[in-house]
Design an enzyme around this catalytic site. Structure first.
Site, short mmCIF file in Angstrom:
data_model
loop_
_atom_site.label_atom_id
_atom_site.label_comp_id
_atom_site.label_asym_id
_atom_site.label_seq_id
_atom_site.Cartn_x
_atom_site.Cartn_y
_atom_site.Cartn_z
N LYS A 105 0.88 -1.16 0.00
CA LYS A 105 0.00 0.00 0.00
C LYS A 105 0.92 1.21 0.00
O LYS A 105 1.24 1.78 1.05
CB LYS A 105 -0.89 -0.05 1.25
CG LYS A 105 -2.19 0.68 1.10
CD LYS A 105 -3.13 0.34 2.25
CE LYS A 105 -4.22 1.40 2.39
NZ LYS A 105 -5.07 1.57 1.22
N1 PY5 Z 1 -8.05 -2.15 -2.39
C1 PY5 Z 1 -7.47 -0.93 -2.44
C2 PY5 Z 1 -6.84 -0.50 -3.70
C3 PY5 Z 1 -7.45 -0.11 -1.32
O1 PY5 Z 1 -6.87 1.08 -1.38
C4 PY5 Z 1 -8.09 -0.54 -0.13
C5 PY5 Z 1 -8.10 0.35 1.09
C6 PY5 Z 1 -8.70 -1.80 -0.11
C7 PY5 Z 1 -8.64 -2.58 -1.26
C8 PY5 Z 1 -9.37 -2.36 1.12
O2 PY5 Z 1 -8.45 -2.67 2.12
P1 PY5 Z 1 -8.84 -2.65 3.66
O3 PY5 Z 1 -10.06 -3.46 3.79
O4 PY5 Z 1 -7.68 -3.25 4.35
O5 PY5 Z 1 -9.06 -1.22 4.03
N2 PY5 Z 1 -8.15 1.73 0.83
C9 PY5 Z 1 -7.86 2.73 1.83
C10 PY5 Z 1 -8.86 2.69 2.98
O6 PY5 Z 1 -8.55 3.23 4.03
C11 PY5 Z 1 -7.83 4.11 1.21
C12 PY5 Z 1 -9.10 4.57 0.57
C13 PY5 Z 1 -9.10 6.00 0.15
O7 PY5 Z 1 -9.94 2.13 2.84
#
Ligand code: PY5
Length: 305
Positions: free
Chosen positions: A159
């Protein structure tokens, strides 16, 4: 929507005033995207603020950093504690938490090892990323013409800050065309994930999500949903998905920390329909868990006090 300001941000071991949380213009990561970050949420429970799977998120931060060979100058335990400290310092009952480790001010060459690794943790109150309305009634998704960054170019398993340029292109493309969220296919045409969410579909009672090897982030919410589905004895498979698997879905939803669990009611103008029973069941369970109303999953909550 502007970020709602709170009092303090944790930066390199100190609590600094929100307005003073600054970095130098010549920070390596500002120029090359050489940072890694997390998105975490704390929820209000009857025992005060509880951070959902804090340790699991911070472990992913360390895995992201390892891909870029970025030594984080704090231990996992120290960052767990720092997260609690900054939530307490701001007196927040619930919040979004954004830890970031980045190559700071040092050298300008591409090789990052001459630049220090700075670490910060910011927190602020942040509502539903795709809107309350989206959580209730579902969102309209569109497959972007931009493909997900390839594992052999910029690994989606990390990430990292810079890789989000890919999601930004996709997000702008579809939202400016009137949709709510983008879905990205990988270089081979299989579904990877959303701009900032994992994707699930339900068909004939089975739950599916693309494997990590399709270019999906190893989402913590994704993992939580898989375990909830197991408990509910909903048959589940990780499987490569093509775009028509989305068109033919009985139900579909996004999962992510910022987004939480959001039904998808339409993909590429093909209606999927109102949020379905499996989506609703998983959503209800998830929100009960994060709010501390489900004893079975108590171990996923890390209390601030
Ligand atoms: N895929 C991508 C590309 C992501 O950026 C995220 C999380 C997820 C999947 C889901 O992961 P998790 O369930 O661990 O959050 N994105 C970040 C979030 O905080 C940034 C979003 C703006 O949800």
């Amino acid at each position: 929507m502007p970020i709602p300001e709170v009092e303090k941000i944790w930066m390199d071991g100190e609590l600094v005033d929100w307005k003073e949380a600054k970095v130098h213009l010549l920070s390596h990561s500002l120029h090359y995207g050489s940072g890694v970050f997390e998105g975490i949420r704390a929820y209000e429970t009857s025992r005060g603020a509880a951070v959902f799977r804090l340790t699991d998120h911070l472990k992913r931060l360390f895995r992201s950093a390892a891909i870029y060979r970025m030594p984080i100058p704090y231990s996992l335990e120290e960052l767990v504690e720092a997260t609690k400290v900054v939530i307490r310092a701001n007196g927040l009952k619930s919040c979004y938490i954004r830890p970031i480790a980045f190559r700071g001010y040092g050298e300008m060459g591409l090789h990052p090892h001459g630049s220090p690794v700075n670490v910060a943790i910011a927190v602020w109150p942040w509502g539903a990323y795709l809107g309350e309305e989206g959580i209730k009634n579902g969102v309209r998704a569109k497959i972007s013409s931009f493909r997900r960054n390839d594992p052999n170019a910029i690994p989606p398993a990390a990430k990292a800050t810079g890789q989000y340029l890919n999601s930004i292109l996709a997000k702008m493309e579809v939202t400016e065309a009137g949709y709510d969220e983008a879905i990205l296919l990988n270089q081979h045409g299989y579904v990877a994930d959303g701009a900032g969410e994992n994707v699930f579909v339900v068909r004939n009672g089975y739950l599916y999500t693309p494997p990590i090897s399709s270019g999906a982030l190893e989402g913590i919410t994704r993992d939580s949903v898989i375990r909830i589905a197991e408990d509910f004895e909903i048959p589940f498979r990780e499987r490569e998905l093509v775009r028509t698997d989305l068109y033919h879905a009985d139900e579909a939803f996004f999962t992510g920390t910022a987004a939480e669990i959001v039904p998808i009611r339409e993909v590429d103008d093909r209606p999927i329909g109102e949020p379905g029973p499996i989506t609703r069941r998983i959503q209800e369970k998830f929100f009960a868990i994060v709010k501390g109303q489900d004893g079975e999953y108590e171990h996923w909550l890390e209390y601030v006090d």
